[in-house]
Write a protein that holds these residues in place. Structure first.
Motif, PDB file in Angstrom:
ATOM      1  N   ASN A 184      -3.064  11.622 -14.870  1.00  0.00           N
ATOM      2  CA  ASN A 184      -3.777  12.512 -13.938  1.00  0.00           C
ATOM      3  C   ASN A 184      -3.050  12.656 -12.601  1.00  0.00           C
ATOM      4  N   GLY A 185      -1.804  12.163 -12.482  1.00  0.00           N
ATOM      5  CA  GLY A 185      -1.005  12.405 -11.288  1.00  0.00           C
ATOM      6  C   GLY A 185      -0.926  11.257 -10.304  1.00  0.00           C
ATOM      7  N   ILE A 186      -1.557  10.129 -10.598  1.00  0.00           N
ATOM      8  CA  ILE A 186      -1.435   8.968  -9.707  1.00  0.00           C
ATOM      9  C   ILE A 186      -0.076   8.326  -9.948  1.00  0.00           C
ATOM     10  N   HIS A 187       0.622   8.022  -8.859  1.00  0.00           N
ATOM     11  CA  HIS A 187       1.957   7.417  -8.944  1.00  0.00           C
ATOM     12  C   HIS A 187       2.077   6.413  -7.806  1.00  0.00           C
ATOM     13  N   VAL A 188       2.396   5.174  -8.138  1.00  0.00           N
ATOM     14  CA  VAL A 188       2.502   4.099  -7.147  1.00  0.00           C
ATOM     15  C   VAL A 188       3.850   3.423  -7.311  1.00  0.00           C
ATOM     16  N   ASN A 189       4.500   3.131  -6.193  1.00  0.00           N
ATOM     17  CA  ASN A 189       5.798   2.466  -6.209  1.00  0.00           C
ATOM     18  C   ASN A 189       5.861   1.517  -5.029  1.00  0.00           C
ATOM     19  N   ALA A 190       6.338   0.303  -5.252  1.00  0.00           N
ATOM     20  CA  ALA A 190       6.495  -0.663  -4.154  1.00  0.00           C
ATOM     21  C   ALA A 190       7.656  -1.596  -4.456  1.00  0.00           C
ATOM     22  N   VAL A 191       8.387  -1.951  -3.405  1.00  0.00           N
ATOM     23  CA  VAL A 191       9.483  -2.915  -3.485  1.00  0.00           C
ATOM     24  C   VAL A 191       9.226  -3.963  -2.413  1.00  0.00           C
ATOM     25  N   GLY A 192       9.244  -5.226  -2.802  1.00  0.00           N
ATOM     26  CA  GLY A 192       8.976  -6.302  -1.864  1.00  0.00           C
ATOM     27  C   GLY A 192      10.142  -7.248  -1.720  1.00  0.00           C
ATOM     28  N   THR A 193      10.317  -7.752  -0.506  1.00  0.00           N
ATOM     29  CA  THR A 193      11.342  -8.745  -0.209  1.00  0.00           C
ATOM     30  C   THR A 193      10.731  -9.812   0.694  1.00  0.00           C
ATOM     31  N   PRO A 194      11.293 -11.027   0.706  1.00  0.00           N
ATOM     32  CA  PRO A 194      10.762 -12.054   1.605  1.00  0.00           C
ATOM     33  C   PRO A 194      10.989 -11.664   3.058  1.00  0.00           C
ATOM     34  N   GLY A 195       9.996 -11.935   3.878  1.00  0.00           N
ATOM     35  CA  GLY A 195      10.092 -11.609   5.291  1.00  0.00           C
ATOM     36  C   GLY A 195      10.607 -12.771   6.118  1.00  0.00           C
ATOM     37  N   SER A 196      11.007 -12.474   7.334  1.00  0.00           N
ATOM     38  CA  SER A 196      11.592 -13.476   8.225  1.00  0.00           C
ATOM     39  C   SER A 196      10.570 -14.483   8.730  1.00  0.00           C
ATOM     40  N   GLU A 197       9.271 -14.146   8.643  1.00  0.00           N
ATOM     41  CA  GLU A 197       8.243 -15.052   9.146  1.00  0.00           C
ATOM     42  C   GLU A 197       7.318 -15.529   8.034  1.00  0.00           C
ATOM     43  N   GLY A 198       7.830 -15.562   6.790  1.00  0.00           N
ATOM     44  CA  GLY A 198       7.060 -16.063   5.668  1.00  0.00           C
ATOM     45  C   GLY A 198       6.220 -15.030   4.957  1.00  0.00           C
ATOM     46  N   GLN A 199       6.184 -13.817   5.441  1.00  0.00           N
ATOM     47  CA  GLN A 199       5.391 -12.763   4.830  1.00  0.00           C
ATOM     48  C   GLN A 199       6.234 -12.014   3.800  1.00  0.00           C
ATOM     49  N   SER A 200       5.578 -11.169   3.040  1.00  0.00           N
ATOM     50  CA  SER A 200       6.287 -10.260   2.147  1.00  0.00           C
ATOM     51  C   SER A 200       6.494  -8.944   2.886  1.00  0.00           C
ATOM     52  N   ASN A 201       7.702  -8.438   2.869  1.00  0.00           N
ATOM     53  CA  ASN A 201       7.980  -7.106   3.397  1.00  0.00           C
ATOM     54  C   ASN A 201       7.920  -6.142   2.223  1.00  0.00           C
ATOM     55  N   ILE A 202       7.115  -5.106   2.361  1.00  0.00           N
ATOM     56  CA  ILE A 202       6.925  -4.166   1.264  1.00  0.00           C
ATOM     57  C   ILE A 202       7.164  -2.750   1.762  1.00  0.00           C
ATOM     58  N   GLN A 203       7.916  -2.005   0.987  1.00  0.00           N
ATOM     59  CA  GLN A 203       8.114  -0.578   1.221  1.00  0.00           C
ATOM     60  C   GLN A 203       7.652   0.138  -0.025  1.00  0.00           C
ATOM     61  N   GLY A 204       6.943   1.248   0.149  1.00  0.00           N
ATOM     62  CA  GLY A 204       6.493   1.956  -1.028  1.00  0.00           C
ATOM     63  C   GLY A 204       5.804   3.251  -0.713  1.00  0.00           C
ATOM     64  N   PHE A 205       5.204   3.802  -1.758  1.00  0.00           N
ATOM     65  CA  PHE A 205       4.428   5.031  -1.605  1.00  0.00           C
ATOM     66  C   PHE A 205       3.372   5.069  -2.688  1.00  0.00           C
ATOM     67  N   TYR A 206       2.375   5.905  -2.457  1.00  0.00           N
ATOM     68  CA  TYR A 206       1.431   6.235  -3.520  1.00  0.00           C
ATOM     69  C   TYR A 206       1.067   7.704  -3.407  1.00  0.00           C
ATOM     70  N   ARG A 207       0.933   8.318  -4.570  1.00  0.00           N
ATOM     71  CA  ARG A 207       0.573   9.730  -4.671  1.00  0.00           C
ATOM     72  C   ARG A 207      -0.669   9.842  -5.541  1.00  0.00           C
ATOM     73  N   PHE A 208      -1.490  10.828  -5.237  1.00  0.00           N
ATOM     74  CA  PHE A 208      -2.711  11.016  -6.010  1.00  0.00           C
ATOM     75  C   PHE A 208      -3.142  12.473  -5.904  1.00  0.00           C
ATOM     76  N   PRO A 209      -3.829  12.966  -6.928  1.00  0.00           N
ATOM     77  CA  PRO A 209      -4.266  14.363  -6.896  1.00  0.00           C
ATOM     78  C   PRO A 209      -5.454  14.540  -5.958  1.00  0.00           C
ATOM     79  N   LEU A 210      -5.452  15.638  -5.234  1.00  0.00           N
ATOM     80  CA  LEU A 210      -6.560  15.991  -4.348  1.00  0.00           C
ATOM     81  C   LEU A 210      -7.468  17.003  -5.046  1.00  0.00           C
ATOM     82  N   ASP A 211      -8.657  17.170  -4.521  1.00  0.00           N
ATOM     83  CA  ASP A 211      -9.629  18.068  -5.133  1.00  0.00           C
ATOM     84  C   ASP A 211      -9.142  19.511  -5.229  1.00  0.00           C
ATOM     85  N   ASP A 212      -8.264  19.927  -4.306  1.00  0.00           N
ATOM     86  CA  ASP A 212      -7.782  21.315  -4.329  1.00  0.00           C
ATOM     87  C   ASP A 212      -6.600  21.521  -5.279  1.00  0.00           C
ATOM     88  N   GLY A 213      -6.211  20.460  -6.007  1.00  0.00           N
ATOM     89  CA  GLY A 213      -5.116  20.568  -6.963  1.00  0.00           C
ATOM     90  C   GLY A 213      -3.773  20.147  -6.402  1.00  0.00           C
TER      91      GLY A 213
END
Length: 142
Positions: free
Chosen positions: A55-84
């Motif tokens: 139905n058009g949902i698309h999720v992508n994420a890439v994670g790497t260890p962060g400098s302060e113990g956190q996860s650094n994540i870059q990504g996107f998500y797409r989804f269909p809207l009511d207007d198409g």
């Protein structure tokens, strides 16, 4: 009063989802096929995942260890809207927080010209060493 209560009850009943099934009587939703589901986790804080549905949902994420113990994540998500059309959010999450970018996120109106001039004037005074107290009064005369 009873008539108002009865009308509210009838409205709520009619607005409730009408597709029920199964022994638990929960709403049944249409099946959405998953077209792609890829996940990689190296176990050291590096990971990647991506999935896409029919139905058009698309999720992508890439994670790497962060400098302060956190996860650094870059990504996107797409989804269909009511207007198409398709809505998209691109984000970064790291030691500086979650920072999304999207045309869907409301933005404030631009500042009027006189406010921009006042801010520039205050910044110039700060560069000159002028300070103010908690009430906004100038406390030094440099």
């Amino acid at each position: 009063m009873k008539l108002v209560l009865l009308a509210c009850l009838a409205t709520a009943t009619l607005a409730a989802p009408q597709t029920y099934g199964g022994s638990d009587n929960r709403p049944q939703y249409p099946h959405i096929a998953i077209l792609r589901d890829e996940r990689v986790d190296h176990g050291d804080g590096n990971f990647r995942y991506e999935f896409e549905t029919e139905n058009g949902i698309h999720v992508n994420a890439v994670g790497t260890p962060g400098s302060e113990g956190q996860s650094n994540i870059q990504g996107f998500y797409r989804f269909p809207l009511d207007d198409g059309s398709i809505g998209e959010v691109i984000y970064v999450a790291d030691e500086f927080g979650y920072r999304p970018e999207s045309a869907l996120i409301p933005t404030p109106p631009p500042l009027p010209a006189h406010a921009i001039e006042q801010i520039a004037f205050a910044e110039e005074l700060r560069r000159q060493g002028v300070e103010w107290d908690q009430y906004g009064f100038r406390i030094n005369r440099k």
